[in-house]
Design a protein around this motif. Structure first.
Motif, PDB file in Angstrom:
ATOM      1  N   UNK A  43       0.828  -1.202   0.000  1.00 50.59           N
ATOM      2  CA  UNK A  43       0.000   0.000   0.000  1.00 50.59           C
ATOM      3  C   UNK A  43       0.866   1.256   0.000  1.00 50.59           C
ATOM      4  N   UNK A  44       1.939   1.248   0.795  1.00 48.32           N
ATOM      5  CA  UNK A  44       2.857   2.386   0.823  1.00 48.32           C
ATOM      6  C   UNK A  44       3.501   2.591  -0.537  1.00 48.32           C
ATOM      7  N   UNK A  45       3.968   1.518  -1.152  1.00 49.98           N
ATOM      8  CA  UNK A  45       4.658   1.617  -2.436  1.00 49.98           C
ATOM      9  C   UNK A  45       3.678   2.032  -3.538  1.00 49.98           C
ATOM     10  N   UNK A  46       2.463   1.497  -3.491  1.00 44.96           N
ATOM     11  CA  UNK A  46       1.468   1.862  -4.501  1.00 44.96           C
ATOM     12  C   UNK A  46       1.108   3.342  -4.418  1.00 44.96           C
ATOM     13  N   UNK A  47       1.118   3.895  -3.209  1.00 42.75           N
ATOM     14  CA  UNK A  47       0.847   5.324  -3.044  1.00 42.75           C
ATOM     15  C   UNK A  47       1.989   6.162  -3.616  1.00 42.75           C
ATOM     16  N   UNK A  48       3.220   5.656  -3.478  1.00 48.35           N
ATOM     17  CA  UNK A  48       4.392   6.398  -3.981  1.00 48.35           C
ATOM     18  C   UNK A  48       4.612   6.193  -5.479  1.00 48.35           C
ATOM     19  N   UNK A  49       4.177   5.033  -5.988  1.00 48.29           N
ATOM     20  CA  UNK A  49       4.407   4.683  -7.397  1.00 48.29           C
ATOM     21  C   UNK A  49       3.077   4.269  -8.032  1.00 48.29           C
ATOM     22  N   UNK A  50       2.233   5.217  -8.379  1.00 47.27           N
ATOM     23  CA  UNK A  50       0.908   4.889  -8.927  1.00 47.27           C
ATOM     24  C   UNK A  50       1.015   3.995 -10.163  1.00 47.27           C
ATOM     25  N   UNK A  51       0.174   2.966 -10.204  1.00 48.36           N
ATOM     26  CA  UNK A  51       0.174   2.054 -11.341  1.00 48.36           C
ATOM     27  C   UNK A  51       1.039   0.819 -11.160  1.00 48.36           C
ATOM     28  N   UNK A  52       1.819   0.761 -10.073  1.00 52.72           N
ATOM     29  CA  UNK A  52       2.668  -0.406  -9.842  1.00 52.72           C
ATOM     30  C   UNK A  52       1.807  -1.642  -9.582  1.00 52.72           C
ATOM     31  N   UNK A  53       2.287  -2.801 -10.027  1.00 52.19           N
ATOM     32  CA  UNK A  53       1.581  -4.062  -9.808  1.00 52.19           C
ATOM     33  C   UNK A  53       2.477  -5.015  -9.023  1.00 52.19           C
ATOM     34  N   UNK A  54       1.840  -5.944  -8.313  1.00 53.75           N
ATOM     35  CA  UNK A  54       2.569  -6.872  -7.451  1.00 53.75           C
ATOM     36  C   UNK A  54       2.206  -8.313  -7.800  1.00 53.75           C
TER      37      UNK A  54
END
Length: 390
Positions: A241-252
């Motif tokens: 969630x933290x990374x997705x907020x910093x990097x919009x559009x990232x997938x896991x």
């Protein structure tokens, strides 16, 4: 792999680097009357409590709490993302991602101030068949989703294509410690009452299968294993969630998870036995596992080869080459920091006490991996970008 005969029992060892204290513990294990077939020792072996870390012990109808350890269910998880490191600025990495993770994940001895939703806890267990889990059921709602201290870590990494990965090492927190200590005491008291041939000074007191004490420990151990998984899963969810907020559009990608402190019923050499893995990882054919290095060194995603000689196991990491006390006293903090900063790693070393988790306190991960290429094959080599320690 080398085979030694100790007390007329085969011991298969995947390293030529076994410290004297660990070898004494290996010798003690060979005296157990319920030891099955042989003892397997992984290349990251070092002394533990009763049984060395990096040991795989198969038993006939007995479980040894100290052969599981007090961080029951401790293990690794990892997630591959869709982003390349080259697209992440240092400012985003430090100020948004690293700072955000520290805000969301309690570290060291810290717990959540408020209970977390019980949906994050294990399901499918009868809590009424437990003692410690039932006592601590409220407490663990504040422990789930927390890192812990010691060698536990959160690490951002990159693979050889420069893709960002997330890796976590953590366990069952105080719950596992309480369960391990409680049942080791019960086993010790019972063994003394029975005048067991397993001497108390070996710290290998056991619970026989078929006793109520065995069943109680087994129920609590299984809960701790599941709780440790839930703990890692919640941390990974919040890091994503933290990374997705910093990097919009990232997938896991789906999370890889594997434990390295537990006992399990398994079938080996034609018999059903109880296998203890203490700082050892399941490496059945096709099973994907994780072997982390020390702070600042490579980690590996591996695939098991199902080698029966190791009871389908491999190492759980690099393994210590010196005790925590020795590392604090002898390692050069400036030199350790310089090595990390030369690689551009955002590190977690702040004081001399942090030397207990410096690279110099651990074996060389490349040698460890080389020694077990008959146990696993390498899928992905990961290099550290940033480290958070408990």
């Amino acid at each position: 792999m080398e085979v030694k005969i100790i007390n007329d029992r085969p011991v298969k060892i995947w390293t030529d680097n076994v410290e004297e204290s660990a070898m004494r513990q290996i010798e003690n294990l060979t005296t157990l009357p319920f030891l099955f077939h042989h003892l397997a020792i992984m290349p990251d072996v070092h002394a533990g409590m009763g049984m060395p870390i990096g040991g795989v012990l198969a038993c006939n109808d007995a479980v040894i709490p100290n052969a599981v350890g007090v961080d029951i269910g401790c293990g690794m998880c990892a997630v591959k993302t869709s982003w390349k490191l080259e697209n992440i600025t240092p400012e985003v990495l430090r100020k948004k991602i690293m700072r955000g993770i520290r805000k969301r994940i309690p570290l060291g001895m810290d717990h959540h101030k408020e209970p977390q939703d019980e949906a994050y806890l294990p399901t499918g267990h009868d809590i009424d068949k437990t003692v410690i889990v039932k006592q601590r059921h409220i407490s663990i709602t504040k422990e789930v989703g927390t890192l812990g201290g010691g060698n536990h870590f959160i690490e951002l990494q990159k693979d050889e294509e420069g893709t960002l990965w997330i890796m976590i090492h953590s366990g069952s927190r105080n719950l596992g410690a309480r369960v391990g200590e409680h049942y080791n005491k019960i086993a010790r008291d019972l063994n003394e009452k029975w005048h067991s041939v397993v001497k108390p000074e070996l710290r290998l007191s056991f619970l026989p299968r078929g006793t109520k004490e065995f069943e109680m420990y087994w129920n609590e151990m299984r809960f701790c294993i599941d709780f440790a998984f839930c703990n890692r899963r919640l941390m990974m969810q919040r890091i994503e969630e933290v990374i997705a907020d910093a990097l919009p559009g990232i997938e896991f990608e789906p999370m890889i998870n594997i434990a390295h402190n537990y006992a399990a019923f398994e079938h080996h050499y034609g018999e059903d036995v109880i296998v203890h893995r203490k700082g050892a990882t399941l490496a059945r054919e096709g099973i994907v596992g994780i072997i982390p290095g020390s702070q600042g060194t490579a980690s590996y995603i591996v695939e098991g080869l199902g080698n029966p000689e190791s009871f389908c196991s491999c190492s759980h990491g690099a393994g210590r080459v010196m005790s925590r006390t020795a590392a604090i006293k002898t390692l050069d903090m400036a030199a350790e920091v310089a090595q990390l900063e030369a690689k551009g790693i955002v590190h977690a070393i702040r004081c001399q006490d942090d030397m207990q988790e410096a690279s110099g306190a651990y074996k060389d991960i490349e040698t460890v991996i080389k020694n077990e290429l008959d146990l696993v094959k390498i899928k992905t080599r990961l290099l550290p970008i940033a480290v958070i320690k408990g």
